[in-house]
Scaffold this motif. Structure first.
Motif, short mmCIF file in Angstrom:
data_model
loop_
_atom_site.label_atom_id
_atom_site.label_comp_id
_atom_site.label_asym_id
_atom_site.label_seq_id
_atom_site.Cartn_x
_atom_site.Cartn_y
_atom_site.Cartn_z
N TYR A 171 0.82 -1.22 0.00
CA TYR A 171 0.00 0.00 0.00
C TYR A 171 0.85 1.26 0.00
CZ TYR A 171 -3.18 3.63 1.68
OH TYR A 171 -3.90 4.80 1.81
N SER A 172 1.76 1.37 0.97
CA SER A 172 2.54 2.62 1.10
C SER A 172 3.47 2.84 -0.08
CB SER A 172 3.33 2.61 2.41
OG SER A 172 2.45 2.69 3.52
N SER A 173 4.05 1.76 -0.61
CA SER A 173 4.94 1.93 -1.77
C SER A 173 4.14 2.38 -2.99
CB SER A 173 5.71 0.65 -2.07
OG SER A 173 4.85 -0.41 -2.43
N SER A 174 2.90 1.90 -3.12
CA SER A 174 2.06 2.35 -4.25
C SER A 174 1.70 3.82 -4.11
CB SER A 174 0.79 1.50 -4.33
OG SER A 174 -0.13 1.79 -3.29
N LYS A 175 1.51 4.26 -2.88
CA LYS A 175 1.17 5.67 -2.64
C LYS A 175 2.38 6.57 -2.90
CE LYS A 175 -3.18 5.44 -1.69
NZ LYS A 175 -4.17 6.10 -2.57
N GLY A 176 3.57 6.02 -2.74
CA GLY A 176 4.77 6.76 -3.10
C GLY A 176 4.92 6.87 -4.61
N ALA A 177 4.50 5.82 -5.31
CA ALA A 177 4.61 5.81 -6.77
C ALA A 177 3.75 6.89 -7.41
CB ALA A 177 4.21 4.43 -7.31
N VAL A 178 2.53 7.08 -6.92
CA VAL A 178 1.66 8.09 -7.55
C VAL A 178 2.12 9.51 -7.24
CG1 VAL A 178 -0.40 6.69 -7.83
CG2 VAL A 178 -0.04 7.89 -5.67
N ILE A 179 2.86 9.67 -6.17
CA ILE A 179 3.43 11.00 -5.89
C ILE A 179 4.42 11.37 -6.99
CG2 ILE A 179 5.03 12.24 -4.36
CD1 ILE A 179 3.66 10.85 -1.99
N THR A 180 5.33 10.46 -7.30
CA THR A 180 6.31 10.72 -8.36
C THR A 180 5.64 10.88 -9.71
OG1 THR A 180 7.98 9.47 -7.13
CG2 THR A 180 8.42 9.86 -9.46
N LEU A 181 4.63 10.06 -9.98
CA LEU A 181 3.89 10.16 -11.23
C LEU A 181 3.28 11.55 -11.39
CD1 LEU A 181 2.61 8.89 -13.79
CD2 LEU A 181 0.71 8.15 -12.33
N SER A 182 2.67 12.07 -10.35
CA SER A 182 2.04 13.39 -10.42
C SER A 182 3.06 14.49 -10.65
CB SER A 182 1.26 13.66 -9.13
OG SER A 182 0.18 12.77 -8.99
N GLU A 183 4.22 14.37 -10.01
CA GLU A 183 5.27 15.37 -10.21
C GLU A 183 5.72 15.39 -11.67
OE1 GLU A 183 7.36 15.36 -5.78
OE2 GLU A 183 8.00 13.90 -7.28
N LEU A 184 5.84 14.22 -12.26
CA LEU A 184 6.26 14.12 -13.66
C LEU A 184 5.21 14.67 -14.61
CD1 LEU A 184 7.82 10.57 -13.40
CD2 LEU A 184 9.07 12.61 -14.11
N LEU A 185 3.94 14.36 -14.35
CA LEU A 185 2.87 14.85 -15.23
C LEU A 185 2.71 16.36 -15.13
CD1 LEU A 185 0.17 12.05 -14.74
CD2 LEU A 185 1.81 12.33 -16.61
N ALA A 186 2.95 16.92 -13.96
CA ALA A 186 2.89 18.37 -13.81
C ALA A 186 3.89 19.05 -14.73
CB ALA A 186 3.16 18.76 -12.35
N GLU A 187 5.06 18.45 -14.85
CA GLU A 187 6.09 19.00 -15.73
C GLU A 187 5.71 18.80 -17.19
OE1 GLU A 187 9.47 20.85 -17.08
OE2 GLU A 187 8.67 20.78 -15.03
N GLU A 188 5.19 17.62 -17.50
CA GLU A 188 4.88 17.28 -18.89
C GLU A 188 3.74 18.10 -19.47
OE1 GLU A 188 4.06 13.18 -21.46
OE2 GLU A 188 5.09 13.11 -19.53
N TYR A 189 2.79 18.50 -18.61
CA TYR A 189 1.60 19.20 -19.11
C TYR A 189 1.47 20.64 -18.64
CZ TYR A 189 0.23 14.74 -20.98
OH TYR A 189 0.21 13.57 -21.69
N LYS A 190 2.58 21.20 -18.12
CA LYS A 190 2.50 22.58 -17.62
C LYS A 190 2.21 23.59 -18.73
CE LYS A 190 7.52 23.39 -17.69
NZ LYS A 190 8.72 23.67 -16.84
N GLU A 191 2.69 23.33 -19.95
CA GLU A 191 2.44 24.26 -21.05
C GLU A 191 0.97 24.27 -21.46
OE1 GLU A 191 4.70 26.34 -22.02
OE2 GLU A 191 6.15 25.40 -20.65
N GLN A 192 0.25 23.19 -21.17
CA GLN A 192 -1.17 23.13 -21.47
C GLN A 192 -2.02 23.72 -20.35
OE1 GLN A 192 -0.62 18.80 -23.61
NE2 GLN A 192 -2.69 19.33 -22.95
N GLY A 193 -1.37 24.04 -19.24
CA GLY A 193 -2.10 24.66 -18.14
C GLY A 193 -2.89 23.69 -17.29
N ILE A 194 -2.55 22.39 -17.39
CA ILE A 194 -3.20 21.39 -16.54
C ILE A 194 -2.33 21.17 -15.31
CG2 ILE A 194 -4.10 19.03 -16.40
CD1 ILE A 194 -4.23 19.02 -19.48
#
Length: 227
Positions: free
Chosen positions: A146-169
């Motif tokens: 459980y806790s390791s999966s919750k750590g994984a989505v934290i990193t995923l969100s950080e990466l997506l924020a960078e990938e889609y910042k130009e689109q304003g999402i």
């Protein structure tokens, strides 16, 4: 406030249920996704219920069909659904470990993929994680999957924020501490948390609507206690 289109997973109970009701009662349109559907959600005119298993990519396509057919756009996506396993690490089967990740990580990725084409500048993706997924936080035996999966989505969100910042999402994570829910009792039987599901939903409600004005790619620790 102008009505927004809100997608929430894990709405059968606890925080997800409270969020769906709160957004709907405030005049927003809600797509409530869970395997079980409470009667109160079905009866609310501002809520559309989808009874699906989010760990199944084929069933998730029903979300895409719904958006295409009705809303055409998504303003807020809240990844609230979670699966918990409390078990000694060496006793966890490969299938059990994968099943936790299917709900807590892979479904988050798949549903986000579906929604991004329907998101415009100012849209907000909020992922509900856990203090157990925060690097350096106190950890508890039996919660490896459980806790390791919750750590994984934290990193995923950080990466997506960078990938889609130009689109304003915007992509942000709320790492929750203890909240009085059925899931908490599964992990810590008998523990009395300082916050109710309704109280936490109040916080998430406001953050989902306004937090992207101040944050993107951030992990906010929403905890007043340990666990």
């Amino acid at each position: 406030m102008k009505s927004k289109n809100i997608i929430i997973t894990g709405t059968s109970r606890g925080i997800g249920y409270e969020l769906a009701m709160q957004f709907a009662n405030a005049g927003h349109q809600v797509l409530a996704i869970s395997r079980k559907t409470p009667k109160e959600l079905i009866e609310n005119p501002n809520i559309t219920c989808l009874s699906i298993d989010i760990s199944n990519p084929e069933e998730l396509l029903q979300v895409e069909n719904f958006i295409n057919r009705t809303w055409k756009k998504v303003d807020v996506l809240i990844h609230n659904a979670g699966s918990l396993l409390h078990k000694q690490f060496t006793q966890i089967t490969s299938e059990e470990f994968q099943n936790i990740y299917k709900v807590n990580v892979f479904a988050v990725a798949e549903l986000t993929k579906i929604c991004i084409p329907f998101m415009e500048k100012g849209s907000h993706v909020v992922t509900i994680s856990s203090m157990g997924g925060i690097q350096g936080s106190m950890k508890f035996a039996g919660l490896a999957a459980y806790s390791s999966s919750k750590g994984a989505v934290i990193t995923l969100s950080e990466l997506l924020a960078e990938e889609y910042k130009e689109q304003g999402i915007s992509f942000n994570v709320l790492a929750l501490g203890a909240v009085n829910t059925e899931m908490l009792q599964e992990a810590f039987p008998g523990y009395e948390a300082p916050l109710s599901a309704k109280e936490m939903a109040d916080y998430i409600f406001n953050f989902a609507l306004t937090g992207n004005k101040y944050y993107n790619g951030k992990v906010l620790q929403v905890s007043s206690s340990t666990p």
